[in-house]
Design a protein around this motif. Structure first.
Motif, short mmCIF file in Angstrom:
data_model
loop_
_atom_site.label_atom_id
_atom_site.label_comp_id
_atom_site.label_asym_id
_atom_site.label_seq_id
_atom_site.Cartn_x
_atom_site.Cartn_y
_atom_site.Cartn_z
N ASP A 12 -6.52 18.79 35.03
CA ASP A 12 -6.04 19.84 34.14
C ASP A 12 -4.65 20.34 34.53
OD1 ASP A 12 -6.44 21.84 31.96
OD2 ASP A 12 -6.40 23.23 33.66
N PRO A 13 -4.42 20.75 35.79
CA PRO A 13 -3.06 21.20 36.12
C PRO A 13 -2.03 20.06 36.08
CG PRO A 13 -4.49 21.35 38.06
CD PRO A 13 -5.35 20.97 36.88
N LEU A 14 -2.46 18.83 36.38
CA LEU A 14 -1.54 17.69 36.28
C LEU A 14 -1.08 17.51 34.84
CD1 LEU A 14 -0.14 15.17 37.44
CD2 LEU A 14 -2.27 13.92 36.98
N ALA A 15 -2.01 17.57 33.91
CA ALA A 15 -1.66 17.43 32.49
C ALA A 15 -0.73 18.56 32.05
CB ALA A 15 -2.93 17.42 31.64
N MET A 75 -17.72 10.75 32.14
CA MET A 75 -16.65 11.71 32.24
C MET A 75 -17.00 12.90 31.34
SD MET A 75 -12.54 11.26 31.62
CE MET A 75 -12.26 10.22 33.02
N SER A 76 -16.76 14.11 31.85
CA SER A 76 -17.10 15.32 31.11
C SER A 76 -16.12 15.56 29.95
CB SER A 76 -17.11 16.53 32.05
OG SER A 76 -15.79 16.84 32.45
N LEU A 77 -16.55 16.33 28.98
CA LEU A 77 -15.71 16.63 27.82
C LEU A 77 -14.40 17.33 28.22
CD1 LEU A 77 -15.24 16.59 24.79
CD2 LEU A 77 -16.62 18.68 24.62
N PRO A 78 -14.43 18.34 29.13
CA PRO A 78 -13.15 18.95 29.53
C PRO A 78 -12.18 17.94 30.16
CG PRO A 78 -14.97 20.33 30.23
CD PRO A 78 -15.57 19.05 29.71
N ASN A 79 -12.70 16.97 30.92
CA ASN A 79 -11.83 15.96 31.52
C ASN A 79 -11.24 15.03 30.46
OD1 ASN A 79 -12.38 17.08 33.98
ND2 ASN A 79 -13.72 15.46 34.66
N ILE A 80 -12.02 14.72 29.44
CA ILE A 80 -11.52 13.89 28.34
C ILE A 80 -10.39 14.62 27.61
CG2 ILE A 80 -12.12 12.87 26.10
CD1 ILE A 80 -14.92 12.28 27.36
N ILE A 81 -10.58 15.93 27.39
CA ILE A 81 -9.56 16.73 26.71
C ILE A 81 -8.30 16.79 27.57
CG2 ILE A 81 -8.98 19.05 25.89
CD1 ILE A 81 -12.00 19.34 25.16
N SER A 82 -8.45 17.00 28.88
CA SER A 82 -7.29 17.04 29.79
C SER A 82 -6.57 15.69 29.81
CB SER A 82 -7.71 17.41 31.21
OG SER A 82 -8.14 18.73 31.28
N LEU A 83 -7.34 14.62 29.82
CA LEU A 83 -6.75 13.28 29.82
C LEU A 83 -5.98 13.04 28.51
CD1 LEU A 83 -6.47 10.70 31.45
CD2 LEU A 83 -8.58 9.88 30.41
N ALA A 84 -6.53 13.50 27.40
CA ALA A 84 -5.83 13.37 26.11
C ALA A 84 -4.52 14.16 26.15
CB ALA A 84 -6.72 13.85 24.98
N ARG A 85 -4.55 15.35 26.76
CA ARG A 85 -3.32 16.15 26.87
C ARG A 85 -2.30 15.42 27.73
NH1 ARG A 85 -5.61 20.30 28.09
NH2 ARG A 85 -5.26 20.56 30.31
N LEU A 86 -2.75 14.80 28.82
CA LEU A 86 -1.85 14.03 29.68
C LEU A 86 -1.25 12.87 28.89
CD1 LEU A 86 -0.68 13.65 32.52
CD2 LEU A 86 -2.71 12.31 33.08
N MET A 87 -2.05 12.22 28.09
CA MET A 87 -1.57 11.08 27.30
C MET A 87 -0.63 11.53 26.17
SD MET A 87 -2.85 8.80 29.09
CE MET A 87 -2.36 7.38 28.19
N SER A 88 -0.66 12.80 25.84
CA SER A 88 0.24 13.30 24.78
C SER A 88 1.67 13.48 25.28
CB SER A 88 -0.28 14.63 24.21
OG SER A 88 -0.03 15.70 25.11
N VAL A 89 1.87 13.46 26.60
CA VAL A 89 3.20 13.70 27.16
C VAL A 89 4.22 12.67 26.66
CG1 VAL A 89 4.56 13.87 29.29
CG2 VAL A 89 2.29 14.94 29.16
#
Length: 189
Positions: free
Chosen positions: A62-65, A1-15
């Motif tokens: 990214d937009p989902l997060a 998984m790419s770094l931008p996807n990991i960052i987006s996933l972390a943002r999603l998990m912050s919800v």
């Protein structure tokens, strides 16, 4: 998984964390979490575009997060009476209309490219600014004039209506253009 996807996933998990913090009155932590999430959105976009790490997964993640965070925070701030309920309903309804319209067009095999409109970018920016202002008021003691806050609320409302309307109008024009020249029974399918 790419770094931008990991960052987006972390943002999603912050919800859920942001929602928990707001519900339990930890507004300072909620404010800083929202700020970090905003910075992470800029960082993952920069890395994806400038370093060639854009992926198909990232174009959805990214937009989902972003949507999950904004809608989650709006609903929670409305629930805690820190935003007017009519505004929360308007913001959520716009997103439901946009997502529902995109899903319907996809189901009917309409080839519609979902690119953000200027009014939608303005709406997202206004929504973010309002959340930051409300959380900063509650969490770090920002003092904002009631008139300025009301103006920001009405700006969010106006751009939300404009954005939702623009998408619906654009989709209507697209569907009308693709059904021109078809028999009426074919156009209804």
């Amino acid at each position: 998984m790419s770094l931008p996807n990991i960052i987006s996933l972390a943002r999603l998990m912050s919800v859920p964390v942001a929602i928990y913090l707001i519900l339990h009155g930890h507004m300072t932590a909620a404010f800083w979490l929202f700020v970090v999430a905003g910075i992470s959105d800029a960082v993952d976009g920069y890395i994806a575009k400038r370093m060639g790490q854009a992926t198909a997964l990232g174009s959805y993640l990214d937009p989902l997060a972003d949507k999950a965070l904004l809608v989650g925070v709006y609903v929670t701030l409305g629930y805690t009476d820190n935003l007017p309920s009519w505004l929360v309903i308007l913001v959520v309804f716009r997103d439901v209309i946009i997502i529902g319209g995109a899903v319907l067009l996809h189901i009917f095999n309409e080839n519609v490219r979902m690119s953000p409109l200027f009014i939608s970018k303005a709406n997202t920016a206004a929504q973010i600014v309002l959340v930051v202002v409300v959380l900063a008021e509650l969490g770090v003691g920002l003092a904002l004039d009631d008139m300025a806050k009301s103006a920001l609320i009405y700006l969010v409302a106006a751009t939300t209506i404009g954005s939702g309307g623009a998408y619906v109008f654009g989709w209507g024009r697209h569907v009308e253009a693709t059904t021109d020249g078809k028999a009426p029974e074919d156009a209804d399918r």
